[in-house]
Design an enzyme around this catalytic site. Structure first.
Site, short mmCIF file in Angstrom:
data_model
loop_
_atom_site.label_atom_id
_atom_site.label_comp_id
_atom_site.label_asym_id
_atom_site.label_seq_id
_atom_site.Cartn_x
_atom_site.Cartn_y
_atom_site.Cartn_z
N ARG A 54 2.25 -4.80 6.22
CA ARG A 54 1.51 -3.81 5.44
C ARG A 54 2.34 -2.53 5.41
O ARG A 54 2.70 -1.98 6.45
CB ARG A 54 0.13 -3.50 6.04
CG ARG A 54 -0.61 -2.48 5.17
CD ARG A 54 -2.05 -2.26 5.59
NE ARG A 54 -2.69 -1.33 4.67
CZ ARG A 54 -3.93 -1.44 4.22
NH1 ARG A 54 -4.69 -2.44 4.60
NH2 ARG A 54 -4.43 -0.55 3.38
N ARG A 73 -4.70 -1.92 8.96
CA ARG A 73 -5.86 -2.77 8.73
C ARG A 73 -5.53 -3.84 7.71
O ARG A 73 -4.51 -3.76 7.02
CB ARG A 73 -7.06 -1.93 8.29
CG ARG A 73 -6.84 -1.07 7.09
CD ARG A 73 -8.11 -0.32 6.68
NE ARG A 73 -7.80 0.69 5.68
CZ ARG A 73 -7.72 2.00 5.93
NH1 ARG A 73 -7.93 2.47 7.13
NH2 ARG A 73 -7.41 2.84 4.95
N ILE A 74 -6.41 -4.82 7.65
CA ILE A 74 -6.17 -5.99 6.79
C ILE A 74 -6.78 -5.79 5.42
O ILE A 74 -6.34 -6.39 4.44
CB ILE A 74 -6.67 -7.26 7.52
CG1 ILE A 74 -5.88 -7.39 8.83
CG2 ILE A 74 -6.52 -8.50 6.67
CD1 ILE A 74 -6.13 -8.62 9.64
N ASN A 105 -11.09 -2.90 -5.01
CA ASN A 105 -10.41 -1.85 -5.78
C ASN A 105 -11.16 -1.48 -7.07
O ASN A 105 -10.84 -0.48 -7.71
CB ASN A 105 -8.96 -2.23 -6.08
CG ASN A 105 -8.04 -2.14 -4.87
OD1 ASN A 105 -7.06 -2.89 -4.76
ND2 ASN A 105 -8.31 -1.22 -3.95
N ASP A 118 0.83 -1.21 0.00
CA ASP A 118 0.00 0.00 0.00
C ASP A 118 0.86 1.26 0.00
O ASP A 118 1.98 1.26 0.53
CB ASP A 118 -0.92 -0.01 1.23
CG ASP A 118 -2.06 0.99 1.09
OD1 ASP A 118 -2.42 1.35 -0.05
OD2 ASP A 118 -2.60 1.41 2.13
N HIS A 120 1.97 3.44 -9.14
CA HIS A 120 1.74 2.01 -9.39
C HIS A 120 2.89 1.42 -10.22
O HIS A 120 3.31 0.29 -9.99
CB HIS A 120 0.41 1.80 -10.11
CG HIS A 120 -0.79 2.18 -9.28
ND1 HIS A 120 -0.91 1.82 -7.96
CD2 HIS A 120 -1.91 2.89 -9.57
CE1 HIS A 120 -2.06 2.28 -7.47
NE2 HIS A 120 -2.68 2.95 -8.44
N GLY A 133 -0.24 5.52 -4.32
CA GLY A 133 -0.88 6.79 -4.67
C GLY A 133 -0.24 7.95 -3.93
O GLY A 133 0.06 9.00 -4.53
N TRP A 150 2.74 8.06 -2.65
CA TRP A 150 4.13 8.20 -3.12
C TRP A 150 4.16 9.08 -4.38
O TRP A 150 5.00 9.96 -4.51
CB TRP A 150 4.69 6.81 -3.42
CG TRP A 150 6.14 6.76 -3.79
CD1 TRP A 150 7.20 6.63 -2.94
CD2 TRP A 150 6.70 6.81 -5.12
NE1 TRP A 150 8.38 6.59 -3.65
CE2 TRP A 150 8.10 6.70 -4.98
CE3 TRP A 150 6.15 6.93 -6.40
CZ2 TRP A 150 8.96 6.71 -6.08
CZ3 TRP A 150 7.01 6.94 -7.49
CH2 TRP A 150 8.40 6.83 -7.33
C1 IPE Z 1 -5.28 -2.75 -0.01
O1 IPE Z 1 -5.03 -1.39 -0.17
C2 IPE Z 1 -5.28 -3.44 -1.34
C3 IPE Z 1 -4.01 -3.51 -2.03
C4 IPE Z 1 -2.86 -3.11 -1.59
C5 IPE Z 1 -4.06 -4.15 -3.32
P1 IPE Z 1 -6.22 -0.32 -0.29
O2 IPE Z 1 -5.55 0.99 -0.48
O3 IPE Z 1 -7.20 -0.73 -1.29
O4 IPE Z 1 -6.89 -0.42 1.16
P2 IPE Z 1 -7.83 0.60 1.94
O5 IPE Z 1 -8.91 1.01 0.98
O6 IPE Z 1 -6.98 1.75 2.35
O7 IPE Z 1 -8.32 -0.18 3.11
C1 IPE Z 2 -1.76 0.29 -3.29
O1 IPE Z 2 -1.53 1.64 -3.34
C2 IPE Z 2 -1.95 -0.32 -4.66
C3 IPE Z 2 -3.32 -0.73 -4.97
C4 IPE Z 2 -4.33 -0.74 -4.13
C5 IPE Z 2 -3.56 -1.16 -6.32
P1 IPE Z 2 -2.72 2.69 -3.29
O2 IPE Z 2 -3.12 3.01 -4.68
O3 IPE Z 2 -3.80 2.22 -2.41
O4 IPE Z 2 -1.96 3.93 -2.64
P2 IPE Z 2 -2.51 4.92 -1.55
O5 IPE Z 2 -2.98 4.09 -0.38
O6 IPE Z 2 -3.64 5.69 -2.17
O7 IPE Z 2 -1.34 5.78 -1.22
MG MG Z 3 -4.17 2.43 -0.40
#
Ligand code: IPE
Ligand code: IPE
Ligand code: MG
Length: 242
Positions: A180, A186-187, A64, A16, A33, A19, A21
């Protein structure tokens, strides 16, 4: 201290923070990504070097799909780019690739890329990389129950061990260490069934920055943990037996 192998056999990672970053760099989320794919390839090698046998990463969750459609299609396209850019290298590095998740919702092209990644690495033994894509822990439990029912199993035959054999990670031991990145604690519907007794490690590090420093910090923390699985510390058990 209870003795367990200092190196986890199986590490699971919620990758995680891509975005955020990108945002820190005034760039679109897709840029994060893309950097996340490079971080993954780096992480596979780092964990393999340290003796980890299974690495399972959360790449795209069942939830997602709620993201803007351009981000979703960007992620789907990125899988194709990542396979063409890195598959050969992972294959020669001894990485066995498995994909876990619901493949029904992805395009034929993506399914074909996953199948190529799996079939061209099936004989590799250095480390098994399982990529969770369109995966959710709740989906996994339901699909396992459905497949068990389709096999004709009745209520009394459905034990924990039997159901485990139908889950998406049936080929691997349960994760010893669950990491994480990105600072959230969180999970997010990752390995709900399999992580019942995983040691948890949360880091503020954003996924694209994940490297040797974080790998070693997570492994050092894991080595110091006392695992009990509901029992009592081993030294107390030994003292009680005396
Ligand atoms: C968890 O991250 C899923 C992946 C890393 C693929 P999210 O960014 O989707 O999780 P939430 O929405 O913050 O719980
Ligand atoms: C995790 O990074 C990758 C995916 C869920 C695909 P995020 O896209 O959730 O990044 P943040 O949490 O918004 O920084
Ligand atoms: Mg995220």
């Amino acid at each position: 201290m209870d003795r367990h192998s200092p190196i986890p056999r199986h590490v699971a990672v919620v990758m995680d923070g891509n975005g955020r970053w990108a945002k820190q760099r005034y760039m679109p989320r897709f840029f994060g990504h893309k950097a996340g794919v490079d971080a993954l390839v780096r992480a596979v090698d780092l964990f393999a070097e340290r003796g980890v046998e299974y690495l399972t990463v959360f790449a795209f969750s069942s939830e997602n799909w709620k993201r803007p459609s351009d981000e979703v299609s960007g992620l789907m396209g990125l899988v194709l780019v990542a396979v063409s850019k890195y598959l050969r290298r992972l294959a020669t590095d001894g990485v066995r690739i498995r994909i876990i998740g619901d493949r029904d919702a992805v395009t034929d092209k993506l399914r074909a890329a996953w199948e190529e990644a799996e079939s061209s690495t099936v004989h590799n033994t250095r480390i098994t990389l399982s990529v969770a894509f369109n995966y959710g822990g709740r989906w996994d439990v339901v699909q396992a129950c459905r497949r068990a029912m389709a096999d004709g199993l009745g209520p009394t035959e459905l034990t924990e061990d039997v159901l485990s054999r139908y889950t998406a990670l049936a080929f691997a031991p349960d994760p010893d260490l669950f990491i994480r990145t990105g600072g959230e604690m969180r999970i997010s519907n990752f390995l709900l069934w399999q992580a019942a007794y995983s040691e948890l490690f949360f880091t503020e590090c954003l996924w694209p920055d994940f490297g040797a420093t974080e790998v070693d910090a997570a492994l050092a923390t894991y080595a110091r943990r006392e695992r009990r699985f509901g029992g009592i510390p081993a030294r107390e058990a030994a003292a009680a037996a005396r």
